[in-house]
Design a protein around this motif. Structure first.
Motif, PDB file in Angstrom:
ATOM      1  N   ILE A 194       0.840  -1.211   0.000  1.00  0.00           N
ATOM      2  CA  ILE A 194       0.000   0.000   0.000  1.00  0.00           C
ATOM      3  C   ILE A 194       0.871   1.255   0.000  1.00  0.00           C
ATOM      4  N   LEU A 195       1.887   1.287   0.855  1.00  0.00           N
ATOM      5  CA  LEU A 195       2.741   2.476   0.923  1.00  0.00           C
ATOM      6  C   LEU A 195       3.529   2.652  -0.367  1.00  0.00           C
ATOM      7  N   THR A 196       3.989   1.568  -0.960  1.00  0.00           N
ATOM      8  CA  THR A 196       4.692   1.667  -2.247  1.00  0.00           C
ATOM      9  C   THR A 196       3.820   2.338  -3.284  1.00  0.00           C
ATOM     10  N   GLY A 197       2.571   1.906  -3.375  1.00  0.00           N
ATOM     11  CA  GLY A 197       1.636   2.497  -4.336  1.00  0.00           C
ATOM     12  C   GLY A 197       1.385   3.973  -4.065  1.00  0.00           C
ATOM     13  N   LEU A 199       3.323   6.161  -2.467  1.00  0.00           N
ATOM     14  CA  LEU A 199       4.511   6.960  -2.760  1.00  0.00           C
ATOM     15  C   LEU A 199       4.720   7.136  -4.261  1.00  0.00           C
ATOM     16  N   ALA A 200       4.393   6.102  -5.020  1.00  0.00           N
ATOM     17  CA  ALA A 200       4.493   6.199  -6.482  1.00  0.00           C
ATOM     18  C   ALA A 200       3.502   7.232  -7.016  1.00  0.00           C
ATOM     19  N   ILE A 201       2.298   7.243  -6.458  1.00  0.00           N
ATOM     20  CA  ILE A 201       1.279   8.214  -6.870  1.00  0.00           C
ATOM     21  C   ILE A 201       1.742   9.637  -6.540  1.00  0.00           C
ATOM     22  N   LEU A 202       2.464   9.797  -5.432  1.00  0.00           N
ATOM     23  CA  LEU A 202       2.930  11.120  -5.003  1.00  0.00           C
ATOM     24  C   LEU A 202       4.173  11.597  -5.751  1.00  0.00           C
ATOM     25  N   GLY A 203       4.667  10.791  -6.683  1.00  0.00           N
ATOM     26  CA  GLY A 203       5.744  11.263  -7.545  1.00  0.00           C
ATOM     27  C   GLY A 203       7.059  10.522  -7.455  1.00  0.00           C
ATOM     28  N   MET A 204       7.197   9.577  -6.549  1.00  0.00           N
ATOM     29  CA  MET A 204       8.432   8.811  -6.491  1.00  0.00           C
ATOM     30  C   MET A 204       8.519   7.839  -7.662  1.00  0.00           C
ATOM     31  N   SER A 205       9.739   7.549  -8.100  1.00  0.00           N
ATOM     32  CA  SER A 205       9.932   6.488  -9.088  1.00  0.00           C
ATOM     33  C   SER A 205       9.631   5.152  -8.421  1.00  0.00           C
ATOM     34  N   THR A 206       9.413   4.118  -9.218  1.00  0.00           N
ATOM     35  CA  THR A 206       9.127   2.794  -8.651  1.00  0.00           C
ATOM     36  C   THR A 206      10.255   2.343  -7.739  1.00  0.00           C
ATOM     37  N   TYR A 207      11.495   2.578  -8.175  1.00  0.00           N
ATOM     38  CA  TYR A 207      12.666   2.187  -7.385  1.00  0.00           C
ATOM     39  C   TYR A 207      12.663   2.903  -6.034  1.00  0.00           C
ATOM     40  N   ASP A 208      12.457   4.215  -6.039  1.00  0.00           N
ATOM     41  CA  ASP A 208      12.445   4.981  -4.790  1.00  0.00           C
ATOM     42  C   ASP A 208      11.270   4.583  -3.902  1.00  0.00           C
ATOM     43  N   ALA A 209      10.117   4.352  -4.528  1.00  0.00           N
ATOM     44  CA  ALA A 209       8.920   3.991  -3.759  1.00  0.00           C
ATOM     45  C   ALA A 209       9.122   2.657  -3.039  1.00  0.00           C
ATOM     46  N   VAL A 210       9.686   1.667  -3.735  1.00  0.00           N
ATOM     47  CA  VAL A 210       9.936   0.359  -3.123  1.00  0.00           C
ATOM     48  C   VAL A 210      10.946   0.490  -1.987  1.00  0.00           C
ATOM     49  N   GLY A 236       3.491  16.129   0.828  1.00  0.00           N
ATOM     50  CA  GLY A 236       2.650  14.950   0.685  1.00  0.00           C
ATOM     51  C   GLY A 236       3.388  13.666   1.035  1.00  0.00           C
ATOM     52  N   ILE A 237       4.616  13.546   0.529  1.00  0.00           N
ATOM     53  CA  ILE A 237       5.422  12.363   0.820  1.00  0.00           C
ATOM     54  C   ILE A 237       5.738  12.288   2.315  1.00  0.00           C
ATOM     55  N   GLU A 238       6.046  13.422   2.916  1.00  0.00           N
ATOM     56  CA  GLU A 238       6.368  13.429   4.341  1.00  0.00           C
ATOM     57  C   GLU A 238       5.160  13.035   5.187  1.00  0.00           C
ATOM     58  N   ILE A 239       3.984  13.546   4.846  1.00  0.00           N
ATOM     59  CA  ILE A 239       2.778  13.236   5.627  1.00  0.00           C
ATOM     60  C   ILE A 239       2.423  11.760   5.517  1.00  0.00           C
ATOM     61  N   VAL A 240       2.407  11.234   4.285  1.00  0.00           N
ATOM     62  CA  VAL A 240       2.054   9.823   4.076  1.00  0.00           C
ATOM     63  C   VAL A 240       3.079   8.907   4.732  1.00  0.00           C
ATOM     64  N   THR A 241       4.351   9.209   4.524  1.00  0.00           N
ATOM     65  CA  THR A 241       5.398   8.386   5.128  1.00  0.00           C
ATOM     66  C   THR A 241       5.329   8.457   6.647  1.00  0.00           C
ATOM     67  N   GLY A 242       5.073   9.655   7.185  1.00  0.00           N
ATOM     68  CA  GLY A 242       4.949   9.817   8.631  1.00  0.00           C
ATOM     69  C   GLY A 242       3.818   8.980   9.203  1.00  0.00           C
ATOM     70  N   LEU A 243       2.677   8.988   8.541  1.00  0.00           N
ATOM     71  CA  LEU A 243       1.533   8.211   9.018  1.00  0.00           C
ATOM     72  C   LEU A 243       1.820   6.716   8.993  1.00  0.00           C
ATOM     73  N   PHE A 244       2.487   6.252   7.939  1.00  0.00           N
ATOM     74  CA  PHE A 244       2.794   4.822   7.857  1.00  0.00           C
ATOM     75  C   PHE A 244       3.889   4.425   8.836  1.00  0.00           C
ATOM     76  N   MET A 245       4.822   5.330   9.140  1.00  0.00           N
ATOM     77  CA  MET A 245       5.816   5.028  10.170  1.00  0.00           C
ATOM     78  C   MET A 245       5.134   4.833  11.517  1.00  0.00           C
ATOM     79  N   ILE A 246       4.181   5.708  11.823  1.00  0.00           N
ATOM     80  CA  ILE A 246       3.428   5.579  13.071  1.00  0.00           C
ATOM     81  C   ILE A 246       2.661   4.263  13.084  1.00  0.00           C
TER      82      ILE A 246
END
Length: 486
Positions: A194-197, A199-210, A236-246
């Protein structure tokens, strides 16, 4: 103690790590990184040869009936072996010396996220993927994966599972250990996907998202970039990543209950509720402090405080800003945050919120007993009275945790590290955070630490990951002398 069964199980670990390295090997071929391809071929060859040796000298017939001693031994030596095999690609690639490579590998597997690589820009993409993959493997726990994927281990698996899973109440979500391990694995995998998907939607490359999804769900902190999450300059990346870290620092057994009962179990769980409240308080305190002292706007102050508290509170160690430039108060709050850590049964490190709750309630009960000496010491957790043994265990864990930090700090100072950086460096590594303050802080790394210092910190990582006593039990002479099964 049946040493042959431990040797046999170590052979299975070696085989598993050889298979895991096939993914970065394939990637190195796809990207044309042929020098790195040879690196992984050599590493896989060593792992396969070791697996063959262990299989020859080992005996798997006792794997169905492991004793406590064999469970402790298997867990400890599995982590030592896995870190050694995981270090081989760094050595064969020539980017790190053996001590630094072992430090890097142990940091990955224990989901600490401290790095001895001074410049990630010169490292091949496939080797950086292996670096992150060690996070993902270590996050779910080598032994939990091991139990989930090897059905021949039956009753004895409980000793592997209990030595691996954190917290003072290792309650199983399902009757069978292997079924529990499989359920945890699928939840872990689902979060990663879910997080990979997202992060990819938010602009990361597939490699970075994985890479970042595997690292964040493992609460590890390795990033392919020197400036970590700050590289993307994305709220956006910081908020989503922060929520998933929690989320990753929550109890995975609790998430299984969510699938069976519903979201209400989250709010009814004392530890998870306390964890969220603590993170909220820490975020508010740091926000106010950096807005008033450093001149952040309200939006930026809240954003930076939230991400860094989520990162340290989950013991991930991602960096979105140079927090070393923050006021001393904010840095102290961050230190308290990572020492507290996440919830039991999560991929996070630290002392764990549940233990702090018990310690606080114990102190309050002792204060009441000071005024009423004849009163019994009753400590309740989630409306249930805790056995005296549990209270003693939690208090003992806290004392030993502080004692180990003190001892390892002295060892690190012997290697030439300044005392303030040594204290926070050891505390950060034993809490599985990685970054600390100063030269090993937001913009620094552990490349300048001597080999002795790096091995000392690697020991801190292992002690923190296995929650002290699994490792310290091996220091008792009776573990090695006694022939009894216990």
């Amino acid at each position: 103690m049946n040493a042959k069964v431990i040797i046999y199980l170590l052979g299975r670990i070696s085989t598993g790590l050889a298979i895991a390295q096939l993914l970065p090997l394939l990637m190195s071929v796809i990207y044309g990184e042929y020098a790195t391809s040879r690196t992984f071929i050599f590493s896989i060859a060593v792992a396969v040869i070791l697996a063959g040796i262990f299989d020859y000298y080992g005996d798997g017939r006792g794997a169905r009936n492991l004793s406590v001693r064999e469970g402790i031994g298997t867990v400890f030596f599995s982590w030592l072996l896995a870190a050694a095999l995981g270090a081989l690609p760094y050595c064969f690639d020539g980017i790190l010396n053996p001590a630094a490579a072992y430090f890097e590998s142990m940091s990955g597997l224990t989901t600490t996220g401290a790095t001895a690589i001074a410049n990630l820009d010169i490292v091949s993409r496939s080797l950086l993927l292996w670096r992150t993959l060690t996070h993902w493997i270590g996050g779910i726990g080598i032994i939990v994966l091991f139990v989930a994927l090897l059905p021949q281990i039956a009753g004895g698996a409980v000793y592997l599972f209990n030595a691996e899973v954190s917290g003072f109440s290792n309650s199983r979500i399902l009757p069978r250990i292997r079924t529990t391990a499989v359920a945890l694995f699928y939840i872990y995998l689902l979060f990663t996907i879910i997080l990979t998907g997202m992060l990819a939607i938010l602009g990361m490359s597939t490699y970075d998202a994985v890479n970042h999804a595997c690292s964040a769900i493992a609460t590890g902190g390795f990033s392919p970039y020197n400036d970590s999450i700050a590289h993307f300059h994305s709220a956006g990346i910081e908020i989503v990543t922060g929520l998933f870290m929690i989320l990753a620092a929550g109890n995975f057994a609790l998430y299984y209950q969510v699938t069976q009962i519903g979201l209400k179990v989250l709010w009814h769980d004392l530890e998870f509720k306390s964890y969220i409240v603590l993170l909220t308080i820490f975020t508010v305190l740091i926000s106010i402090n950096i807005i008033m002292v450093n001149g952040y706007s309200v939006a930026d102050g809240i954003r930076e405080a939230f991400f860094q508290v989520a990162s340290f509170g989950s013991t991930t160690g991602y960096v979105s800003a140079d927090y070393d430039q923050w006021p001393s108060f904010s840095k102290l709050v961050l230190a308290v945050t990572f020492l507290t850590g996440g919830c039991a049964g999560s991929t996070a490190g630290g002392i764990k919120v549940c233990r702090f709750i018990v310690l606080l309630k114990t102190v309050m009960a002792e204060l009441r007993r000071t005024m009423h000496p004849q009163m019994l010491l009753n400590v309740y957790y989630a409306k249930r009275r805790l056995p005296t043994e549990t209270i003693i265990n939690v208090s003992r864990f806290f004392f030993v945790y502080v004692l180990v930090i003190a001892v390892l700090t002295m060892l690190l100072c012997l290697s030439g590290v300044d005392v303030d950086e040594a204290v926070f460096g050891v505390a950060s590594c034993i809490s599985s955070v990685g970054p600390a303050f100063g030269s090993i802080g937001a913009t620094g790394n552990y490349a300048g630490v001597t080999g002795m210092g790096q091995l000392t910190l690697a020991l801190a990582m292992l002690l923190g990951r296995l929650e002290l006593f699994t490792v310290l039990a091996l220091l008792r002479g009776e573990y090695w002398r006694s022939s009894k099964r216990w």
